[in-house]
Design a protein around this motif. Structure first.
Motif, mmCIF file in Angstrom:
data_model
loop_
_atom_site.group_PDB
_atom_site.id
_atom_site.type_symbol
_atom_site.label_atom_id
_atom_site.label_comp_id
_atom_site.label_asym_id
_atom_site.label_seq_id
_atom_site.Cartn_x
_atom_site.Cartn_y
_atom_site.Cartn_z
ATOM 1 N N PHE A 91 0.973 -1.225 0.135
ATOM 2 C CA PHE A 91 -0.022 0.104 -0.147
ATOM 3 C C PHE A 91 1.006 1.389 -0.055
ATOM 4 N N VAL A 92 1.948 1.251 0.568
ATOM 5 C CA VAL A 92 2.851 2.417 1.036
ATOM 6 C C VAL A 92 3.820 2.749 -0.113
ATOM 7 N N GLU A 93 4.330 1.892 -0.770
ATOM 8 C CA GLU A 93 5.515 1.872 -1.985
ATOM 9 C C GLU A 93 4.688 2.596 -3.170
ATOM 10 N N PRO A 94 3.607 2.214 -3.473
ATOM 11 C CA PRO A 94 2.820 2.800 -4.606
ATOM 12 C C PRO A 94 2.691 4.560 -4.281
ATOM 13 N N PHE A 95 2.476 4.678 -3.104
ATOM 14 C CA PHE A 95 2.225 6.217 -2.842
ATOM 15 C C PHE A 95 3.576 7.011 -2.861
ATOM 16 N N VAL A 96 4.607 6.350 -2.285
ATOM 17 C CA VAL A 96 5.696 6.744 -2.594
ATOM 18 C C VAL A 96 6.129 7.087 -3.905
ATOM 19 N N GLU A 97 5.789 6.287 -4.811
ATOM 20 C CA GLU A 97 6.343 6.276 -6.087
ATOM 21 C C GLU A 97 5.296 7.425 -6.781
ATOM 22 N N ALA A 98 4.048 7.425 -6.502
ATOM 23 C CA ALA A 98 3.376 8.428 -7.185
ATOM 24 C C ALA A 98 3.521 9.862 -6.573
ATOM 25 N N ALA A 99 3.856 9.808 -5.308
ATOM 26 C CA ALA A 99 4.321 11.267 -4.774
ATOM 27 C C ALA A 99 5.486 12.145 -5.761
ATOM 28 N N ARG A 100 6.491 11.179 -5.951
ATOM 29 C CA ARG A 100 7.599 11.498 -6.674
ATOM 30 C C ARG A 100 7.119 11.834 -7.894
ATOM 31 N N ALA A 101 6.338 10.977 -8.699
ATOM 32 C CA ALA A 101 5.863 11.325 -10.046
ATOM 33 C C ALA A 101 5.168 12.872 -9.985
ATOM 34 N N ALA A 102 4.276 13.054 -9.006
ATOM 35 C CA ALA A 102 3.609 14.200 -9.123
ATOM 36 C C ALA A 102 4.673 15.530 -8.786
ATOM 37 N N LEU A 103 5.491 15.357 -7.945
ATOM 38 C CA LEU A 103 6.417 16.246 -7.680
ATOM 39 C C LEU A 103 7.291 16.666 -9.228
ATOM 40 N N ALA A 104 7.534 15.374 -9.749
ATOM 41 C CA ALA A 104 8.385 15.560 -11.039
ATOM 42 C C ALA A 104 7.589 16.586 -12.184
ATOM 43 N N ASP A 105 6.088 16.325 -12.051
ATOM 44 C CA ASP A 105 5.372 16.786 -13.075
ATOM 45 C C ASP A 105 5.425 18.463 -12.809
ATOM 46 N N LEU A 106 5.799 18.982 -11.540
ATOM 47 C CA LEU A 106 5.539 20.243 -11.509
ATOM 48 C C LEU A 106 6.687 21.398 -12.366
ATOM 49 N N PRO A 107 6.245 22.161 -12.496
ATOM 50 C CA PRO A 107 7.218 23.126 -13.550
ATOM 51 C C PRO A 107 8.559 23.173 -12.587
ATOM 52 N N ASP A 108 9.613 23.314 -13.354
ATOM 53 C CA ASP A 108 11.055 23.456 -12.763
ATOM 54 C C ASP A 108 11.133 24.637 -11.721
ATOM 55 N N ASP A 109 10.421 25.563 -12.032
ATOM 56 C CA ASP A 109 10.798 26.806 -11.018
ATOM 57 C C ASP A 109 9.814 26.742 -9.657
ATOM 58 N N LEU A 110 8.825 25.734 -9.942
ATOM 59 C CA LEU A 110 8.229 25.537 -8.460
ATOM 60 C C LEU A 110 8.220 24.376 -7.741
ATOM 61 N N ARG A 111 9.128 23.358 -8.432
ATOM 62 C CA ARG A 111 9.283 22.219 -7.430
ATOM 63 C C ARG A 111 9.891 22.267 -6.431
ATOM 64 N N ASP A 112 11.170 23.041 -6.203
ATOM 65 C CA ASP A 112 11.791 23.217 -4.991
ATOM 66 C C ASP A 112 10.876 23.485 -3.561
ATOM 67 N N GLY A 113 9.847 24.516 -4.134
ATOM 68 C CA GLY A 113 9.373 25.083 -2.993
ATOM 69 C C GLY A 113 7.795 24.449 -2.659
ATOM 70 N N ALA A 114 7.476 23.472 -3.365
ATOM 71 C CA ALA A 114 6.298 22.688 -3.411
ATOM 72 C C ALA A 114 6.260 22.116 -1.883
ATOM 73 N N HIS A 115 4.689 22.278 -1.476
ATOM 74 C CA HIS A 115 4.681 21.223 -0.256
ATOM 75 C C HIS A 115 3.821 20.054 -0.657
ATOM 76 N N LEU A 116 3.853 19.090 0.453
ATOM 77 C CA LEU A 116 3.109 17.922 0.230
ATOM 78 C C LEU A 116 1.754 18.080 1.197
ATOM 79 N N VAL A 117 0.848 17.894 0.650
ATOM 80 C CA VAL A 117 -0.414 17.943 1.405
ATOM 81 C C VAL A 117 -0.982 16.446 1.252
ATOM 82 N N PHE A 118 -1.039 15.735 2.355
ATOM 83 C CA PHE A 118 -1.603 14.505 2.675
ATOM 84 C C PHE A 118 -3.191 14.546 2.921
#
Length: 333
Positions: free
Chosen positions: A157-184
């Motif tokens: 259950f957990v490992e697919p979420f780790v993978e999905a969170a990384r993928a969603a972060l990677a999908d952000l524009p380059d100039d916004l990625r570093d400052g993005a927050h995770l909202v569970f």
């Protein structure tokens, strides 16, 4: 089929919430969900508008069909093709009682039950255990049915979420990625609901694990969504919309929403997050990405088989700090 590889079970039962599959089903389905709670019909009609945005069809039944097919394929790939998989719902066809009756007619003697809800708490665990008891009581000669343990911190259950969170972060524009927050986010429940403290602790623990392994050091917070009770009744907070407003006021420019409380993209994800929360973010000027739920991720599918097989052994994998849960959930009924 070896009894050792299936812990003595001769069937697997998939149990889910159920959902309408056409416009004419919406109000009857909502009446099933809210039976005994005195919800006015006009309120049901208002909630029904969410379903009508999707043609009156909830995604959940289709997702259960896909999960059932994927689990059957996984069982076959591991030499367990003769372990039949059944499916029954709490609130819509195929109803659980009808499925238990079919299992009885098919000669099933003992079944393991996998519920599409990963956590402890009354609405996630205890109520499903009661559903099983009620269905068995209504079917003479019903098979023994054991609900499989809560799996919120199982690697599948957990490992697919780790993978999905990384993928969603990677999908952000380059100039916004570093400052993005995770909202569970997870479904809110009343503070008075049995098992609420354990539910909340499990969500916090698994969110912390996913945050650390998907994006170490990144700011994150657990919030809640899909509240349905009266305003006078205290529920788990903060609400995701309120938190998005707070992030915007603090100068945050992008967020990744991880729907950690959900197994698949059913209505609380497709409407409450993809429409409402994403709409709030858009109004605020926040860039919003939503991570995928496990759905039919191969690791999640294999977990279902592993949960059955572990009943014959001692290996119970669990990530995070709380350890694996026992087989029973009596404390949250």
């Amino acid at each position: 089929m070896s009894q050792a590889t299936t812990a003595g079970y001769d069937a697997l039962l998939l149990i889910s919430f159920g959902g309408p599959e056409g416009p004419d089903d919406v109000i009857p389905f909502l009446e099933n969900v809210t039976r005994g709670r005195g919800i006015p019909r006009e309120r049901l009609a208002k909630v029904g508008e969410h379903y009508h945005l999707f043609g009156g069809v909830s995604p959940i039944n289709g997702q259960c069909r896909e999960l059932k097919a994927a689990v059957e394929a996984d069982l076959a790939a591991h030499g367990l093709a003769d372990l039949p998989v059944y499916w029954g719902n709490r609130n819509w066809d195929p109803y659980l009682t009808d499925t238990v009756r079919r299992m009885t007619d098919d000669g099933v003697r003992r079944a393991a039950a996998f519920v599409t809800s990963a956590y402890d708490g009354y609405s996630c665990c205890g109520q499903y255990a009661q559903d099983i008891e009620r269905a068995r009581a209504e079917v003479p000669g019903a098979p023994e049915i054991d609900k499989l343990r809560v799996y919120y911190n199982h690697p599948g259950f957990v490992e697919p979420f780790v993978e999905a969170a990384r993928a969603a972060l990677a999908d952000l524009p380059d100039d916004l990625r570093d400052g993005a927050h995770l909202v569970f986010s997870a479904h809110s429940v009343p503070l008075s609901q049995p098992g609420r403290e354990l539910y909340q602790a499990q969500l916090e623990d698994v969110s912390a694990y996913v945050a650390e392994h998907a994006a170490p050091g990144r700011p994150w917070r657990l919030v809640y969504q899909s509240r349905s009770g009266p305003p006078t009744q205290p529920w788990l907070e903060p609400d995701i919309g309120d938190h998005l407003e707070d992030l915007h006021a603090a100068g945050v420019r992008a967020v990744v929403n991880v729907p950690i409380g959900f197994v698949s993209d059913h209505m609380e994800v497709k409407y409450d997050l993809d429409v409402e929360a994403a709409g709030t973010a858009d109004e605020l000027g926040l860039t919003f990405r939503r991570a995928a739920t496990p759905g039919t991720h191969p690791r999640f599918v294999s977990m279902v088989r592993e949960l059955v097989q572990e009943r014959a052994g001692t290996d119970r994998p669990a990530l995070g700090s709380l350890g694996p849960r026992p087989d029973t959930c009596g404390e949250c009924r």
